[in-house]
Design a protein around this motif. Sequence first.
Motif, short mmCIF file in Angstrom:
data_model
loop_
_atom_site.label_atom_id
_atom_site.label_comp_id
_atom_site.label_asym_id
_atom_site.label_seq_id
_atom_site.Cartn_x
_atom_site.Cartn_y
_atom_site.Cartn_z
N THR A 101 -3.47 -55.53 -146.02
CA THR A 101 -3.47 -56.17 -144.70
C THR A 101 -2.98 -55.13 -143.69
OG1 THR A 101 -2.97 -58.29 -145.72
CG2 THR A 101 -2.59 -58.11 -143.36
N LYS A 102 -3.82 -54.81 -142.72
CA LYS A 102 -3.53 -53.68 -141.84
C LYS A 102 -2.86 -54.10 -140.54
CE LYS A 102 -5.44 -50.92 -144.76
NZ LYS A 102 -4.53 -50.24 -145.71
N LYS A 103 -2.04 -53.20 -140.04
CA LYS A 103 -1.45 -53.39 -138.71
C LYS A 103 -2.21 -52.50 -137.73
CE LYS A 103 3.02 -53.84 -137.99
NZ LYS A 103 4.49 -53.56 -137.78
N GLY A 104 -2.96 -53.14 -136.86
CA GLY A 104 -3.69 -52.39 -135.84
C GLY A 104 -2.94 -52.46 -134.52
N CYS A 105 -3.21 -53.52 -133.77
CA CYS A 105 -2.59 -53.65 -132.44
C CYS A 105 -1.20 -54.28 -132.50
CB CYS A 105 -3.48 -54.51 -131.56
SG CYS A 105 -3.66 -56.21 -132.15
N ASP A 106 -0.95 -55.10 -133.51
CA ASP A 106 0.31 -55.84 -133.65
C ASP A 106 0.53 -56.82 -132.50
OD1 ASP A 106 2.47 -56.45 -135.27
OD2 ASP A 106 3.83 -55.01 -134.31
N ARG A 107 -0.54 -57.24 -131.87
CA ARG A 107 -0.41 -58.20 -130.76
C ARG A 107 -1.58 -59.19 -130.70
NH1 ARG A 107 -0.01 -54.30 -125.70
NH2 ARG A 107 1.67 -53.50 -127.02
N GLY A 108 -2.23 -59.41 -131.84
CA GLY A 108 -3.24 -60.46 -131.90
C GLY A 108 -4.57 -60.12 -131.29
N GLN A 109 -4.88 -58.85 -131.12
CA GLN A 109 -6.10 -58.51 -130.41
C GLN A 109 -7.17 -57.83 -131.26
OE1 GLN A 109 -4.68 -56.23 -127.08
NE2 GLN A 109 -4.04 -58.04 -125.94
N CYS A 110 -6.85 -57.44 -132.48
CA CYS A 110 -7.84 -56.65 -133.23
C CYS A 110 -8.33 -57.31 -134.52
CB CYS A 110 -7.29 -55.27 -133.55
SG CYS A 110 -6.05 -55.22 -134.86
N GLY A 111 -7.56 -58.20 -135.10
CA GLY A 111 -7.98 -58.89 -136.31
C GLY A 111 -7.75 -58.13 -137.60
N ALA A 112 -7.20 -56.92 -137.52
CA ALA A 112 -7.01 -56.12 -138.74
C ALA A 112 -6.04 -56.77 -139.72
CB ALA A 112 -6.52 -54.72 -138.36
N GLY A 171 -6.18 -71.54 -146.68
CA GLY A 171 -7.63 -71.40 -146.53
C GLY A 171 -8.12 -71.13 -145.12
N ARG A 172 -7.22 -71.16 -144.14
CA ARG A 172 -7.64 -70.93 -142.76
C ARG A 172 -7.19 -69.54 -142.33
NH1 ARG A 172 -6.76 -76.11 -139.03
NH2 ARG A 172 -8.20 -74.83 -137.80
N ARG A 173 -8.05 -68.86 -141.56
CA ARG A 173 -7.72 -67.50 -141.17
C ARG A 173 -6.71 -67.48 -140.03
NH1 ARG A 173 -12.90 -65.54 -137.61
NH2 ARG A 173 -13.61 -67.61 -137.04
N VAL A 174 -5.79 -66.55 -140.11
CA VAL A 174 -4.80 -66.35 -139.05
C VAL A 174 -4.59 -64.86 -138.89
CG1 VAL A 174 -3.59 -68.51 -139.58
CG2 VAL A 174 -2.79 -66.35 -140.59
N VAL A 175 -4.11 -64.47 -137.70
CA VAL A 175 -3.67 -63.09 -137.53
C VAL A 175 -2.18 -63.06 -137.90
CG1 VAL A 175 -5.40 -62.22 -135.95
CG2 VAL A 175 -3.51 -63.54 -135.04
N SER A 176 -1.88 -62.33 -138.93
CA SER A 176 -0.53 -62.38 -139.48
C SER A 176 0.49 -61.69 -138.58
CB SER A 176 -0.49 -61.77 -140.88
OG SER A 176 -0.95 -60.44 -140.89
N CYS A 177 0.03 -60.87 -137.61
CA CYS A 177 0.99 -60.23 -136.70
C CYS A 177 1.56 -61.21 -135.70
CB CYS A 177 0.36 -59.04 -135.99
SG CYS A 177 -0.93 -59.47 -134.79
N LEU A 178 0.89 -62.34 -135.52
CA LEU A 178 1.38 -63.36 -134.59
C LEU A 178 1.89 -64.59 -135.34
CD1 LEU A 178 -1.18 -63.33 -131.62
CD2 LEU A 178 0.97 -62.07 -131.88
N THR A 179 2.10 -64.44 -136.63
CA THR A 179 2.56 -65.55 -137.46
C THR A 179 3.94 -65.20 -138.01
OG1 THR A 179 0.28 -66.02 -138.12
CG2 THR A 179 2.03 -66.95 -139.49
#
Length: 188
Positions: free
Chosen positions: A72-83, A90-98
């Motif tokens: 699981t990658k850290k790209g922007c760390d602010r919910g903007q890139c989806g990395a 079962g539901r997708r989330v951006v883990s940097c904002l969770t």
Amino acid sequence: MADGLSRRQLFGRAAVVSAGVALAAPATAEAAADDGTVEVSFVLNGKPQTLTVDPRVTLLDALRERLHQTGTKKGCDRGQCGACTVHIDGRRVVSCLTLAVTVRGKQVTTIEGLAEGETLHPVQEAFIACDAFQCGFCTSGQIMSAAAVIAEGRARTDAEISEAMSGNICRCGAYPNIVAAIRQAGGA
Ligand code: FES
Ligand code: FES
């Protein structure tokens, strides 16, 4: 190469393959400590986990720095890139904002848990078959998002896929191949 796979395909396969899947019931223990840390129990890729964390710690940092799930990658760390996309129940989330504490008692799946042992998830297979990556940095997030998009029934047309995947940025511009891979994996 001898087995028919190019060096690039092998590299890509390594980028999308993850190991270790087992089913287990969620653990839900929780506690607060004098230092403000809290205990959070959840199921990660089928295995119960318990962490003591600062309540401000993100799921992304807990996964990468405490549980060594670096797929699981850290790209922007602010919910903007989806990395950093993972699945929660079962539901997708951006883990940097969770926040990590919010997954208490839940099922968390990362790219490491998507394959069934040596058997790749159909989306992983399709990404390899369609050459849907270049540097690979966005790939785990793309695959996690794609698996959820297909499960949501939102992979019927290229336009629908592009819209559903709009939160996953690829700086290499591999979008046409990503869309093709999702269509292939989704049977569209
Ligand atoms: Fe989470 Fe970019 S690192 S959205
Ligand atoms: Fe390089 Fe997407 S493959 S950022």
